[in-house]
Structure formats: structure tokens, C-alpha cells
Enzyme design. Structure first.
Site, PDB file in Angstrom:
ATOM      1  N   SER A  13       0.840  -1.208   0.000  1.00 15.02           N
ATOM      2  CA  SER A  13       0.000   0.000   0.000  1.00 15.02           C
ATOM      3  C   SER A  13       0.875   1.259   0.000  1.00 15.02           C
ATOM      4  CB  SER A  13      -0.956   0.010   1.199  1.00 15.02           C
ATOM      5  OG  SER A  13      -0.255   0.115   2.409  1.00 15.02           O
ATOM      6  N   ASN A  14       2.047   1.185   0.628  1.00 20.16           N
ATOM      7  CA  ASN A  14       2.954   2.345   0.564  1.00 20.16           C
ATOM      8  C   ASN A  14       3.544   2.502  -0.830  1.00 20.16           C
ATOM      9  OD1 ASN A  14       3.441   3.843   3.241  1.00 20.16           O
ATOM     10  ND2 ASN A  14       3.282   1.684   3.829  1.00 20.16           N
ATOM     11  N   MET A  90      10.853  -6.950   4.262  1.00 22.40           N
ATOM     12  CA  MET A  90      11.120  -7.630   5.529  1.00 22.40           C
ATOM     13  C   MET A  90      12.493  -8.297   5.559  1.00 22.40           C
ATOM     14  SD  MET A  90       8.477  -6.809   7.170  1.00 22.40           S
ATOM     15  CE  MET A  90       8.409  -7.868   8.609  1.00 22.40           C
ATOM     16  N   ARG A  91      13.512  -7.562   5.159  1.00 22.47           N
ATOM     17  CA  ARG A  91      14.889  -8.062   5.226  1.00 22.47           C
ATOM     18  C   ARG A  91      15.764  -6.946   5.780  1.00 22.47           C
ATOM     19  NH1 ARG A  91      16.245 -13.171   4.053  1.00 22.47           N
ATOM     20  NH2 ARG A  91      18.207 -12.546   3.127  1.00 22.47           N
ATOM     21  N   ASN A 107      13.220   4.336   4.525  1.00 20.21           N
ATOM     22  CA  ASN A 107      12.261   3.335   5.006  1.00 20.21           C
ATOM     23  C   ASN A 107      11.122   4.032   5.723  1.00 20.21           C
ATOM     24  OD1 ASN A 107      11.264   0.702   5.645  1.00 20.21           O
ATOM     25  ND2 ASN A 107      12.107   0.889   7.709  1.00 20.21           N
ATOM     26  N   HIS A 109       8.489   3.278   8.875  1.00 17.31           N
ATOM     27  CA  HIS A 109       8.303   2.369  10.006  1.00 17.31           C
ATOM     28  C   HIS A 109       7.040   2.777  10.777  1.00 17.31           C
ATOM     29  CE1 HIS A 109       9.374  -0.441  13.145  1.00 17.31           C
ATOM     30  NE2 HIS A 109       9.067   0.510  14.025  1.00 17.31           N
ATOM     31  N   GLU A 142      22.720  -0.031   9.077  1.00 16.71           N
ATOM     32  CA  GLU A 142      22.799  -1.491   9.223  1.00 16.71           C
ATOM     33  C   GLU A 142      22.008  -2.032  10.412  1.00 16.71           C
ATOM     34  OE1 GLU A 142      26.179  -3.958   8.062  1.00 16.71           O
ATOM     35  OE2 GLU A 142      27.306  -2.087   7.894  1.00 16.71           O
ATOM     36  N   ASP A 145      15.944  -0.428  12.099  1.00 15.03           N
ATOM     37  CA  ASP A 145      15.178   0.815  12.274  1.00 15.03           C
ATOM     38  C   ASP A 145      15.915   1.840  13.144  1.00 15.03           C
ATOM     39  OD1 ASP A 145      13.059  -0.384  10.783  1.00 15.03           O
ATOM     40  OD2 ASP A 145      12.419  -1.434  12.584  1.00 15.03           O
ATOM     41  N   GLU A 174       0.988   7.120   6.982  1.00 10.99           N
ATOM     42  CA  GLU A 174       2.157   6.700   6.180  1.00 10.99           C
ATOM     43  C   GLU A 174       1.968   7.093   4.721  1.00 10.99           C
ATOM     44  OE1 GLU A 174       3.792   2.676   8.444  1.00 10.99           O
ATOM     45  OE2 GLU A 174       2.595   2.447   6.652  1.00 10.99           O
TER      46      GLU A 174
HETATM   47  C1  GRF Z   1       3.984  -0.501   6.706  1.00  5.95           C
HETATM   48  O1  GRF Z   1       3.140  -0.335   7.795  1.00  5.95           O
HETATM   49  C2  GRF Z   1       5.371  -0.007   6.999  1.00  5.95           C
HETATM   50  O2  GRF Z   1       5.405   0.928   8.013  1.00  5.95           O
HETATM   51  C3  GRF Z   1       6.101  -1.245   7.450  1.00  5.95           C
HETATM   52  O3  GRF Z   1       5.527  -2.289   6.733  1.00  5.95           O
HETATM   53  C4  GRF Z   1       4.200  -1.963   6.368  1.00  5.95           C
HETATM   54  C5  GRF Z   1       4.068  -2.235   4.909  1.00  5.95           C
HETATM   55  O4  GRF Z   1       2.751  -2.103   4.458  1.00  5.95           O
HETATM   56  N1  GRF Z   1       7.531  -1.080   7.223  1.00  5.95           N
HETATM   57  P1  GRF Z   1       2.453  -2.060   2.908  1.00  5.95           P
HETATM   58  O5  GRF Z   1       3.020  -3.336   2.309  1.00  5.95           O
HETATM   59  O6  GRF Z   1       3.094  -0.839   2.336  1.00  5.95           O
HETATM   60  O7  GRF Z   1       0.955  -2.031   2.805  1.00  5.95           O
END
Ligand code: GRF
Length: 204
Positions: A13-14, A90-91, A107, A109, A142, A145, A174
Site C-alpha cells: 500500500s505504501n 522484511m529483510r 524506510n 516504520h 545497518e 530501524d 504513512e
Molecule cells: C507498513 O506499515 C510499513 O510501516 C512497514 O511495513 C508496512 C508495509 O505495508 N515497514 P504495505 O506493504 O506498504 O501495505
């Protein structure tokens, strides 16, 4: 025109918010490449729908992190990437990737860092009983967050919230904050003073 690569692992979604805001006339930047490390990531569908070169680059079977990141760097360089936006990727990235894009990996968060880094940030916030949470746009280093904070927005934590309702409220901000910060970044407005970084022109 800056060329942005977005790395994602999930819904995207972002990524969608970045595409909608940036891949428009007179934008200082465009999403020119989408990469996901999970085959079922909806981000792949979103990238393809938008007509953006979109790749699935699985990390499974590539246990050596450096090799995996070398592959990513090659692909991003092939597409003349200026900077990188992580959007639910997620890495944890190592110096191998980060050195190829120094101070050029951002990024989003879902918490007000430095509180609640890592996974399940909305659940962490609920457990801690904080009354405000939100999201943070930061440069990636590195750590998990831990990179320099560029922009933040707050949302209330309500008494009846669960992780889903709080996450949804955070995601709404976001989707506004990330494109706003990325635009400023693309315009070359990153400034630093000692170890602190700012986006010139950003205000909450
Ligand atoms: C978001 O809430 C972001 O803050 C986190 O992972 C989520 C990703 O959501 N890092 P999407 O895949 O962008 O919907």
C-alpha cells in the site's frame, strides 16, 4: 528526474501511495523499478498494473545475504536507480547493499522511532500503553530501524484499539508522509548537522 527503486515484501500500500503521488507529470522523481522477495507479495501486482518494471527476486535458497544483496544491487544499477525506498521490505540490509546507495535508502516504520523498532510495532505500542503512536521516515543503516530520522507523524492510540485498528490508522498517515518525504528527498533537500538529518522544507 530521479529514478527510485521500491523494495517490498507484502501488500504494497505504501508502494501504491508512492506511485500515485510520484508517477505523475512534473514530479521530481518516479518509481522506475519494483522488487519483491516474496512471490505472493501484492506489491508485484501493483507494480505491474502501473506498468513499472517489476521483479520477484527470492531470497529463499540464497542463504548468503551478501550474494543476495549483490544480485539486488546489480538489478538496481541496471535500472539506473538513484535512490531506494523500502516499503514493507522484511529483510535487514547489510553494508553490501547500503554501500552501493550511501544515504540513499529510505524506510517507513509504523511507530515513532526510536520507540518500538523491529516487527509488530503497533502491538508493541499497545502493550506499552502509549497514547500516541505514528510513523517514521528514516534513512536506513545497518541496524534495525536505527537510521537517522527524517520525518514523523503521530496518531492517537485509542482505548479500544487492537493491532489491526491501530495499524490501519498509522497506515493512513504513512501514505501521506512517505510520498511527501520522498519528494523532498528527490529535490535534493537532505541536510545534515553533526549526526542529525533533516529534510529542508518539511513540517509536520
Ligand atoms: C507498513 O506499515 C510499513 O510501516 C512497514 O511495513 C508496512 C508495509 O505495508 N515497514 P504495505 O506493504 O506498504 O501495505
Amino acid at each position: 528526474m530521479k529514478r527510485i527503486a521500491v523494495l517490498a515484501s507484502g501488500n504494497g500500500s505504501n508502494l501504491q501511495a508512492l506511485i500515485d503521488n510520484l508517477n505523475v507529470p512534473d514530479s521530481p522523481a518516479e518509481i522506475s523499478l519494483v522488487v519483491a522477495n516474496i512471490a505472493s507479495a501484492h506489491a508485484l501486482v501493483r507494480g505491474r498494473k502501473a506498468g513499472i518494471p517489476t521483479f520477484f527476486v527470492p531470497h529463499e535458497g540464497r542463504e548468503d545475504r551478501q550474494n543476495y544483496e549483490t544480485l539486488l544491487v546489480q538489478l538496481l544499477q541496471e535500472y539506473e536507480t538513484d535512490f531506494v525506498c523500502l516499503a514493507g521490505f522484511m529483510r535487514v540490509l547489510t553494508y553490501r547493499f547500503l554501500n552501493a546507495f550511501p544515504y540513499r535508502v529510505l524506510n517507513v516504520h509504523p511507530a515513532l522511532l526510536p520507540s518500538f523498532p523491529g516487527t509488530h510495532a503497533p502491538s508493541q505500542a499497545l502493550r506499552a500503553g502509549v497514547k500516541l503512536s505514528g510513523c517514521t521516515i528514516h534513512l536506513v543503516d545497518e541496524g534495525v530501524d536505527t537510521g537517522p530520522i527524517l520525518a514523523q507523524a503521530a496518531v492517537p492510540v485509542l482505548e479500544n484499539d487492537n493491532a489491526d485498528t491501530l495499524s490501519a490508522r498509522i497506515q493512513t498517515v504513512e501514505h501521506r508522509l512517505y510520498p511527501q518525504a520522498v519528494r523532498l528527498f528527490a529535490e535534493g533537500r537532505l541536510r545534515n548537522k553533526d549526526k542529525l538529518f533533516f529534510l529542508d522544507g518539511w513540517s509536520p
